[in-house]
Motif scaffolding. Structure first.
Motif, short mmCIF file in Angstrom:
data_model
loop_
_atom_site.label_atom_id
_atom_site.label_comp_id
_atom_site.label_asym_id
_atom_site.label_seq_id
_atom_site.Cartn_x
_atom_site.Cartn_y
_atom_site.Cartn_z
N ASN A 188 0.74 -1.22 0.02
CA ASN A 188 -0.16 0.01 0.20
C ASN A 188 0.65 1.33 0.13
N ASN A 207 2.63 2.12 -3.24
CA ASN A 207 1.52 2.67 -4.28
C ASN A 207 0.84 4.02 -3.97
N PHE A 230 -5.29 4.33 -7.18
CA PHE A 230 -4.90 3.08 -6.61
C PHE A 230 -5.60 2.84 -5.24
N LYS A 231 -6.15 1.58 -4.94
CA LYS A 231 -6.93 1.54 -3.95
C LYS A 231 -6.19 0.34 -2.96
N GLY A 248 -10.80 8.33 -2.93
CA GLY A 248 -9.31 8.89 -2.68
C GLY A 248 -9.78 10.48 -2.94
N ASN A 260 -8.33 5.06 -12.30
CA ASN A 260 -7.48 5.80 -12.62
C ASN A 260 -7.98 6.59 -14.17
N ALA A 268 -3.59 -0.47 -10.74
CA ALA A 268 -5.00 0.13 -10.51
C ALA A 268 -6.02 -0.46 -11.67
N SER A 328 -4.70 8.16 -4.58
CA SER A 328 -4.67 7.02 -3.95
C SER A 328 -5.30 7.15 -2.89
#
Length: 242
Positions: free
Chosen positions: A25, A28, A34-35, A66, A99, A169, A201
């Motif tokens: 995590n 990224n 990004f999750k 996000g 994204n 993503a 993110s």
């Protein structure tokens, strides 16, 4: 003693997996769309012997929204609310992403960094500029005026946490996630598109660091359990020899 040793060792292994997920995590945290993921755990047991230890069941993706940030990209989009962009690869397979960092290709399609094509829009070569409304309508400006040239729809899933993470993503549907359903953005109670913005993110550095500290403490506690069980076994072995 063997049971205590196994329980503590399984806890160490589970926390190691947890630390690896948190580290991914953090790695990224700057990737657009990004999750973050979280490990899920369960009690390890067999019939008649509950509480044998802990087992990591795997990670699940957390699809919390996000932060949206302004972007200078001429075709950048962000989703405000639930849903995914529907993308197609070179073989026509569907992929999904949050994204919205797109650029115009030579054929007029909008593509991301992985060369996946955004469904629903193709910008003509003679278009001077293009904008996207909150409802997904794509309007292009030409020397003769402006007109709508397409509409972007979003995909939603009944169980998005069951989507398969392909990295970068990008996700694909699974039997557990269910089939995607098209959603028109722009409704008062639904998702909206934000042109000229990108979703950052959803990983928070401070939260991730706190999670690392908690996982490290849990790992150390289990390590002490292993040491204590080993010491008890040593004492028991010495008693047997005397």
């Amino acid at each position: 003693m063997d049971r205590a040793l196994f329980a503590a060792a399984s806890g160490m292994a589970a926390q190691q997996r947890n630390l690896e997920t948190i580290a991914d995590n953090l790695a990224n945290a700057d990737v657009v769309g990004f999750k973050g993921s979280a490990q899920t755990f369960a009690e390890l047991a067999v019939p008649g012997q509950p509480g044998l230890g802990t087992v990591a069941l795997g990670s699940r993706v957390l699809f919390a929204q996000g932060k949206l940030a302004r972007s200078p990209g001429p075709f950048d989009l962000a989703i405000d609310g639930p849903g995914f962009f529907t993308l197609f690869d070179g073989h026509g397979a569907r992929r999904y992403s949050r994204n919205g960092e797109f650029s115009r290709a030579a054929d007029g399609t909008l593509r991301n960094a992985q060369d996946l094509c955004l469904a629903g829009v193709r910008i003509p070569a003679d278009a001077l500029s293009a904008t996207v409304g909150a409802d997904g309508s794509v309007r292009a400006t030409f020397s003769s005026g402006a007109r709508t040239i397409g509409r972007i729809r979003l995909a939603e899933f009944s169980a998005p946490e069951s989507l398969r993470d392909l990295g970068g993503a990008i996700f694909e549907a699974t039997p557990e996630s269910g089939k995607s359903r098209d959603v028109a953005p722009g409704a008062d109670d639904g998702p909206k598109l934000r042109f000229g913005m990108l979703e950052q993110s959803n990983v928070t550095i401070i939260d991730a660091m706190m999670q690392i500290l908690a996982a490290q403490r849990a790992y150390e506690a289990n390590a002490k359990g292993v040491q204590a069980a080993d010491e008890m076994l040593r004492i028991a072995n010495n008693l047997q020899r005397t």
